[in-house]
Each structure stands twice: as structure tokens, then as C-alpha cells.
Design a protein around this motif. Structure first.
Motif, PDB file in Angstrom:
ATOM      1  N   TYR A   2     -10.674 -20.775-104.980  1.00  0.00           N
ATOM      2  CA  TYR A   2     -11.117 -19.513-104.525  1.00  0.00           C
ATOM      3  C   TYR A   2     -11.324 -18.480-105.558  1.00  0.00           C
ATOM      4  O   TYR A   2     -11.886 -17.524-105.450  1.00  0.00           O
ATOM      5  CB  TYR A   2      -9.953 -19.271-103.552  1.00  0.00           C
ATOM      6  N   VAL A   3     -10.277 -18.563-106.595  1.00  0.00           N
ATOM      7  CA  VAL A   3     -10.264 -17.268-107.849  1.00  0.00           C
ATOM      8  C   VAL A   3     -11.669 -17.373-108.323  1.00  0.00           C
ATOM      9  O   VAL A   3     -12.420 -16.521-108.599  1.00  0.00           O
ATOM     10  CB  VAL A   3      -9.224 -17.750-108.768  1.00  0.00           C
ATOM     11  N   SER A  25     -14.495 -16.280-106.147  1.00  0.00           N
ATOM     12  CA  SER A  25     -14.487 -14.700-106.131  1.00  0.00           C
ATOM     13  C   SER A  25     -14.662 -14.078-107.526  1.00  0.00           C
ATOM     14  O   SER A  25     -15.670 -13.134-107.267  1.00  0.00           O
ATOM     15  CB  SER A  25     -12.646 -14.328-106.199  1.00  0.00           C
ATOM     16  N   SER A  26     -14.754 -14.602-108.683  1.00  0.00           N
ATOM     17  CA  SER A  26     -15.216 -14.246-109.799  1.00  0.00           C
ATOM     18  C   SER A  26     -16.849 -14.364-109.837  1.00  0.00           C
ATOM     19  O   SER A  26     -17.385 -13.512-110.404  1.00  0.00           O
ATOM     20  CB  SER A  26     -14.732 -15.160-111.009  1.00  0.00           C
ATOM     21  N   GLU A  41     -18.897 -14.463-107.220  1.00  0.00           N
ATOM     22  CA  GLU A  41     -19.285 -13.579-106.459  1.00  0.00           C
ATOM     23  C   GLU A  41     -19.385 -12.053-107.036  1.00  0.00           C
ATOM     24  O   GLU A  41     -20.415 -11.366-106.887  1.00  0.00           O
ATOM     25  CB  GLU A  41     -18.636 -13.590-105.106  1.00  0.00           C
ATOM     26  N   ARG A  42     -18.238 -11.874-107.646  1.00  0.00           N
ATOM     27  CA  ARG A  42     -18.346 -10.416-108.231  1.00  0.00           C
ATOM     28  C   ARG A  42     -19.405 -10.177-109.396  1.00  0.00           C
ATOM     29  O   ARG A  42     -19.851  -9.328-109.537  1.00  0.00           O
ATOM     30  CB  ARG A  42     -16.799 -10.245-108.903  1.00  0.00           C
TER      31      ARG A  42
END
Length: 78
Positions: free
Chosen positions: A34-35, A38-39, A41-42
Motif C-alpha cells: 500500500y505504501v 501511495s508513492s 499515485e503521488r
């Protein structure tokens, strides 16, 4: 504006470098983290926002005033 654009370009370049490295990873490994997702996506968001801002900057320098939104652009001028 140019100083800010240069600062954002440097952040864009870091985002692209990271995305290039992560593109070599196994998709299943990415999906399970998940991390990492998220990275990704950002950093995609940072890259896209920079490209949009750069495009707007180029347009404003070449043709002057630009529309703020697509809706304004698609409506006929009066």
C-alpha cells in the motif's frame, strides 16, 4: 514564475526517476504494498500537475491570456 517552475521541474524529474525505477518491479509486488502504491499515485500526480502547469505557462507566454478551465475554453468567445 520561472524560479518556481524550475523548482517544480526538479521535483518532476525526481518523480519521473522514481517512477522509472519502480516500473522495473513486478506488478504483484507493487499491488501488495500500500505504501508503494501511495508513492506511485503521488508521484504520478506531481508529474501530471507539472506537465499541465508547464503547458499553461508556454501557452500564456506565446498567446497571452489562457482560459482557467476547459469549460471556459469550450464556450464561444463573445
Amino acid at each position: 514564475m520561472r524560479k518556481e517552475l524550475l523548482r517544480r521541474y526538479n521535483r518532476f524529474k525526481k518523480a519521473i526517476d522514481l517512477l522509472s525505477k519502480l516500473s522495473l518491479m513486478n506488478a504483484e509486488s507493487i499491488i501488495e504494498d500500500y505504501v508503494l502504491i501511495s508513492s506511485l499515485e503521488r508521484n504520478i500526480q506531481v508529474a501530471v500537475e507539472f506537465i499541465i502547469d508547464l503547458s499553461n505557462y508556454i501557452l500564456s507566454e506565446t498567446i497571452g491570456e489562457i482560459q482557467d478551465t476547459y469549460k471556459e475554453h469550450s464556450q464561444p468567445r463573445q
